[in-house]
Design an enzyme around this catalytic site. Structure first.
Site, PDB file in Angstrom:
ATOM      1  N   ASN A   1      -3.598   1.007  10.803  1.00 26.68           N
ATOM      2  CA  ASN A   1      -4.157   0.926   9.433  1.00 26.68           C
ATOM      3  C   ASN A   1      -5.129   1.874   9.289  1.00 26.68           C
ATOM      4  O   ASN A   1      -6.358   1.350   9.658  1.00 26.68           O
ATOM      5  CB  ASN A   1      -4.385  -0.627   8.828  1.00 26.68           C
TER       6      ASN A   1
ATOM      7  N   ARG B   1       0.598   1.752   7.953  1.00 26.45           N
ATOM      8  CA  ARG B   1       0.417   1.185   6.719  1.00 26.45           C
ATOM      9  C   ARG B   1       0.162   2.417   5.847  1.00 26.45           C
ATOM     10  O   ARG B   1      -0.844   3.062   6.098  1.00 26.45           O
ATOM     11  CB  ARG B   1      -0.704   0.092   6.680  1.00 26.45           C
TER      12      ARG B   1
ATOM     13  N   HIS C   1      -0.791  -4.598  -1.746  1.00 25.34           N
ATOM     14  CA  HIS C   1      -0.600  -5.740  -1.101  1.00 25.34           C
ATOM     15  C   HIS C   1       0.828  -6.080  -0.840  1.00 25.34           C
ATOM     16  O   HIS C   1       1.022  -7.326  -0.520  1.00 25.34           O
ATOM     17  CB  HIS C   1      -1.384  -6.664  -1.562  1.00 25.34           C
TER      18      HIS C   1
ATOM     19  N   ARG D   1     -14.217  -5.570  -7.248  1.00 22.06           N
ATOM     20  CA  ARG D   1     -13.639  -4.847  -8.356  1.00 22.06           C
ATOM     21  C   ARG D   1     -13.491  -5.782  -9.572  1.00 22.06           C
ATOM     22  O   ARG D   1     -13.322  -7.046  -9.388  1.00 22.06           O
ATOM     23  CB  ARG D   1     -12.345  -4.557  -8.012  1.00 22.06           C
TER      24      ARG D   1
ATOM     25  N   GLU E   1      -0.178  -9.147   7.634  1.00 16.86           N
ATOM     26  CA  GLU E   1       0.338  -7.616   7.428  1.00 16.86           C
ATOM     27  C   GLU E   1       0.792  -6.909   8.497  1.00 16.86           C
ATOM     28  O   GLU E   1       1.749  -6.181   8.644  1.00 16.86           O
ATOM     29  CB  GLU E   1      -0.644  -7.008   6.564  1.00 16.86           C
TER      30      GLU E   1
END
Ligand code: AMP
Length: 401
Positions: free
Chosen positions: A10, A94, A183, A244, A387
């Protein structure tokens, strides 16, 4: 001997997270992280779980992603887990944005790499680092398949009328403006694990997944298929996040530009990096927000309330989207650990069939678990996301299946 190891990478702009898994038994052989790549104070943290050798740390400058991956390869080799081993079946990457082109894990060749590169305008912060990670790993083991697993892929099943923004269709088409969602690997894994927790097949259940980490997103999954998610063209839309804003009136941007004199880049940075919990109260870590709120800090209390209010709106909206909900599931850093967030998000939603068992909610555990009372109309669950395991599983399935 069949090769059964998968290296999951990742790659971020200044970091690389990695895990080496053995898919014969889905065990983790080694995990680690290189951060602050390109700085004087780079750090490599490595843990060889297979040997039980304990964590190791390497401090000092690591110039770029190539040097980072070579340092990781050296650490793995020192544990007898070298990337030159014939047991390495594949590398799973990823990749944040797959656009409309990539809706499934894909073996990377030159053409695929060029396509991922062409999606950089849609994910300027993420895709370039993903591309670099792929290039470096390919150079290291050109004979081993490299697989891209896209964060957007699980959401590709959203119906067109859900994915489209209500703007001029030609403009939208020309600039690829639509909702993609992110996601996805986590939403896929967690929705399936929730079905398992309920003793059902994914096709049998409707699930609302709340992935609440530093980034946060919700999804509505009907019978194993994603039908709606809260992030859009970029990860900015939807829930309140660590830094965010999530949803806001787009005219806020015009106002800040015209009246506030801010540049587009300044507003981009404001909404992505200096908003959310951080913007509202000065802390993006939910642990700090909860601690301060508990001490009566007004800004922290209000930030928590805004965060929870947005969550409730999405639970309500996705209940309407799905029609029938079997489970609401919390995952990721906040969702897995912050009992007060779960309690507040579900409070008052008895009309939707939602309730919590306070004792089950307060319990700490790393296992998937139900936190609703026995016999509740809608199950409420906590399911730790994974993940890396999901990327490894999709990668391994593609190269062996
Ligand atoms: P993730 O992006 O999934 O790694 O989640 C990271 C976030 O999880 C952190 O920024 C924290 O806000 C949050 N977090 C982790 N542990 C806890 C905890 N025990 N209580 C509340 N929030 C937590």
């Amino acid at each position: 001997m069949t090769a059964s190891r998968v290296l999951v990478l990742n790659s971020g702009s200044s970091s690389v997270k990695y895990q080496l898994l053995d898919m014969a038994d889905r065990s983790r052989l080694a995990v680690g992280l290189v951060e602050r790549i390109g700085e004087e104070t780079s750090r490599l943290a490595h843990e060889p779980l297979a040997t039980g050798g304990g964590k190791r740390e390497q401090l000092g400058p690591i110039a770029d992603h190539e040097a980072a991956l070579k340092a990781v390869a050296a650490e793995l080799a020192a544990d007898g887990l070298g990337l030159d081993s014939p047991e390495l079946a594949a590398v799973g990457h990823r990749v944040v944005h797959g656009g409309t082109r990539f809706t499934a894990p894909t073996v990377i060749d030159d053409e695929v790499l060029a396509e991922i590169r062409s999606l950089v305008p849609l994910a300027p912060l993420h895709n370039p680092a993903n591309v670099t990670g792929i290039e470096v790993a390919r150079a290291l083991r050109p004979d081993v398949p490299q697989v891209a697993v896209f964060d957007t892929a699980f959401h590709a099943t959203m119906p067109d009328h859900v994915a489209q923004y209500a703007i001029d269709a030609e403009v939208a088409e020309r600039w690829s403006v639509r909702r993609y969602g992110f996601h996805g690997t986590s939403h896929a894994y967690v929705s399936r694990a929730t079905a398992r927790l309920l003793g059902k097949e994914p096709q049998e259940v409707n699930v609302i997944v709340l992935h609440l980490g530093n980034g946060a997103s919700a999804s509505a999954v009907r019978g194993g298929v994603c039908v709606e998610t809260s992030m859009g063209l970029t990860p900015l839309e939807g829930l309140v996040m660590g830094t965010r804003s999530g949803d806001l009136d787009p005219a806020v941007i015009f106002h800040l530009a015209r009246v506030g004199g801010m540049s587009v880049d300044e507003i981009d940075s404001l909404l992505n990096k200096k908003s959310g919990l951080l913007g509202m109260c000065g802390d993006n870590d939910m642990r700090e927000v909860l601690r301060r709120a508990g001490e009566g800090d007004e800004a922290a209390r209000r930030a928590f309330a805004t965060y929870v209010h947005r969550l409730k709106k999405y639970i309500g909206a996705y209940t309407a989207v799905l029609g029938r909900v079997d489970a609401v599931v919390f995952t990721a850093g906040v969702g897995e650990n912050a009992a007060p967030v779960r309690e507040a998000a579900v409070a008052g939603l008895e009309g939707l069939g939602l309730a919590l068992d306070p004792r089950a909610n307060a319990e700490r555990s790393g296992e998937p678990r139900l936190i609703s009372p026995a016999g509740a109309r809608v199950a409420v669950a906590v399911v730790p996301t994974d993940e890396e395991l999901e990327i490894a599983a999709q990668t391994y399935e593609l190269v062996t299946g």
